[in-house]
Design a protein around this motif. Sequence first.
Motif, short mmCIF file in Angstrom:
data_model
loop_
_atom_site.label_atom_id
_atom_site.label_comp_id
_atom_site.label_asym_id
_atom_site.label_seq_id
_atom_site.Cartn_x
_atom_site.Cartn_y
_atom_site.Cartn_z
N LYS A 34 -20.72 9.21 -74.89
CA LYS A 34 -20.45 10.63 -74.72
C LYS A 34 -21.77 11.33 -74.42
O LYS A 34 -22.76 11.12 -75.11
N TYR A 35 -21.77 12.11 -73.35
CA TYR A 35 -22.97 12.84 -73.01
C TYR A 35 -22.59 14.17 -72.37
O TYR A 35 -21.45 14.39 -71.98
N ARG A 36 -23.56 15.04 -72.23
CA ARG A 36 -23.34 16.37 -71.69
C ARG A 36 -24.19 16.58 -70.45
O ARG A 36 -25.32 16.12 -70.38
N VAL B 63 -22.59 26.08 -66.85
CA VAL B 63 -21.57 25.54 -67.75
C VAL B 63 -22.09 24.26 -68.37
O VAL B 63 -22.90 23.55 -67.80
N CYS B 64 -21.60 23.99 -69.55
CA CYS B 64 -21.97 22.76 -70.27
C CYS B 64 -20.71 21.92 -70.38
O CYS B 64 -19.77 22.30 -71.06
N LEU B 65 -20.68 20.79 -69.67
CA LEU B 65 -19.48 19.96 -69.61
C LEU B 65 -19.66 18.72 -70.46
O LEU B 65 -20.76 18.21 -70.64
N ILE B 66 -18.54 18.20 -70.95
CA ILE B 66 -18.55 16.96 -71.72
C ILE B 66 -17.89 15.88 -70.87
O ILE B 66 -16.77 16.04 -70.42
N THR C 234 -21.81 4.22 -70.60
CA THR C 234 -23.21 4.16 -71.02
C THR C 234 -23.53 5.32 -71.94
O THR C 234 -23.20 6.46 -71.65
N ASN C 235 -24.17 5.01 -73.03
CA ASN C 235 -24.63 6.08 -73.93
C ASN C 235 -25.90 6.70 -73.37
O ASN C 235 -26.80 6.00 -72.93
N VAL C 236 -25.96 8.02 -73.40
CA VAL C 236 -27.14 8.72 -72.89
C VAL C 236 -27.75 9.52 -74.02
O VAL C 236 -27.03 10.26 -74.70
#
Length: 811
Positions: free
Chosen positions: A9-11, A801-804, A809-811
């Motif tokens: 999960k990353y933004r 905007v801040c998206l999920i 891959t983990n960031v």
Amino acid sequence: MDSRQRFGKYRVEREILDEQRLEDVTQRKTYADIHPSLTDHLEIQSKVYFPVLYWLPKYSIWDYGMPDLVSGISVGIMHLPQGMAYALLASVPPVFGLYTSLFPALVYFFFGTSRHISIGTFTILSIMVGSVTERLAPDEDFLKRNGTNFTAEVDISARDSYRVQVAAAATVLGGVIQVLLGVVKFGFVGTYLSDPLVRAYTTAAAAHAVVAQLKHIFGVSPTRVFGPMSVVYTLVDVCSLLPQTHLPTLVVSSVTIVLLIAAKELNSFFSAKLPVPIPVELITIVAGTLTSSYAHLNTNYTVSVVGEIPSGLSSPSVPDVSIFRKVIGDAFALAIVGYAVSISLGKTFASKHGYKVDSNQELVALGLSNAVGGFFQCFSVCPSMSRSLIQETTGGKTQMAGVASALIVLVTILKLGPLFQELPKAILASIVLVNLKGMFKQYSDIVTLWKSSKIDLVVWLVTWVSSLLLNLDMGLAASIIFAVFTVIFRTQMPTYSVLGNVPGTELYVDIETHREAKEIPGVTIFRSSATMYFANAELYLDALKEKSGLDISKMIIYKKRQEAKMRRREKRAERRAKRQARREKRAQKAAKQLSGPSECLVEEEIGSWKDTNIDETDKEGHGLAERENGTVFVIPTTPRTPDGESRWEYLKGGDPDCTSIDWMSEEQDGDTTTLGSSNEDTVSRDLERVSLGSLGKWTWDIHSIILDLSPSNFIDTVAIKTLKNIFQDFSEIDVDIYVTGCQATVVEQLDHGDFFSETITKHHLFASVHDAVLFCLNNRGATSFPRYDPTVVSAGRTGKVCLIFYSHTNV
């Protein structure tokens, strides 16, 4: 493992992109960047139209020479029996089947793009050619004369000569049609021949082939019938002639069929251990020819044999042009069916071996093979599944294998042809029947399609019935028309859905089929599963009204009716104002004749009005008169100006018929609308600002509608007009419309269709549904998704905007 543990999960923070901003960021290429120069274009086109120039200079004899030679010899051996057997299906002498296996294969070598298909005779096309030759050259037209009377004996030489001309004319015309279609890039026509349609068509054609070979199997002579239901009439005639079966011919056929089936089963059983399949058909032909020659089957038992096979090649000749008009429909059917079989086999082997087949060039190559072959008395050709499989399994690498197989056929024509003159036709007919076994297995498609797709099953059944009963040419036309109607039917009944957001993501799915999907308050996201065009544009608009819950047509009609009522009220008010002005004018004239006390009274009244900053005269400069009644009325006499100024007339007192006028609140048709009487709420102002909400008939909580056009790959003028109407109509009720997911071609078509205007711009088009949702919420003052994670959208109207996202891959 839990999916939450498998996916990271990353933004990502990025700008909201509408279509105009997306073009600025991506920097669309110019025409010169996309299209090559003239020199490069000619070089590319030369390799496109002459593929041999591309691969032959790089051909490696050490790597490809021996595999292509072995494969070519194996396929060439198969050409011999199939060429002669399928010539019977085409109702021409067997030697022309050998010609058909030679010349088209050499032409395809230069122009074809598939490395593994084997061009030559094919069952279905041979049957189709046979139906044409026997229709235009029946036996009855070639009966021999005995003086002035006709005998029952047929002039076989004259009949076969004319049938060869008919077959060549149909082949040349079909080839020309294929070349023209390929030049105009019409190769996509093969995509309209779906797999169920092609398989059903070949299955029906196999039934035609069986019925056509029964006369050779049983040694009978049924009456040849043409037109619809001909296969049924022929089958009934053959059954009625069974008591007259020629027993020696039936014995030869039965023995051949049994031996062929047994040999093919053994061949299939030991296929893994055999480097090259055993040429069962060739062995059968050689054995049958030797048996017939030594046993004198033709002279002793009247078993029909192939007859004279001339040595050498025939010289090319121009087909009879007068036959073209008689066979144009059949030629078109031959062109389409041949191409459908060719491109399906070509793409199958290309996908397996990792190269590309050009559909348009294949159409040109097949057309040239037919057109050139027709000048050498060949009949229509296309790839054969059995020969192509042999060419691929025996190690064939390039089109050189086709050249090797053609050389085998050439040697047979020049030196070995006369050796097969005593070959019984019953053996060739048996070879045809046994080779149709694979097509009869296609009846299992009915069970498969019943489980997978009922519409494809209906297409299969309609194709099979129409091709069987209406003959192959008319059956193909009826099948294609029905298949097109199924496509139209599907576009007429697409799936319309309202999308909702999956919390914590930028994913949007159908809220009716997903429990976790949540509809964005105030925003309706509408999607159709089909492209919007003239056939379903009206259905699209109706579905949008239904899904949004806004019957926009009725609402606009109601609004226009209310506006019309208010215009009528305004006109009545203007007329009353004019009448009142005339009364005041008369009153002013009467006031001048009054005595002094009356003048003081009028001046006192006017002075009191000046204290309230009200104009003391109307537009024409007339004063106001004293009335018995103390009520003051305010009436607009001039329209409102852009800066908000307007001229007002004050009336004090009035007659009972004037002071009791309720022109500002009037009841009509059960609807009551009260307009204000201050200088900020004039009749004109209220008319401009009237809305359905103020009228009180409807209430709704939708402020934005997003149209997801991602399924659309094109758009026509009717659809553009529908979109314009959607923008205009919904703006009447203060609902914003946005479009998202447009492909580049759709945006270009919108631009060319004058879709964009002062009110509709590319800023109404967004790159994704999520961008459009964020813009809607920001535009309406929302700082986050209501009732959702506030981190999904950053605060304010900054456009950031801040998206999920979710990723492996983990960031």
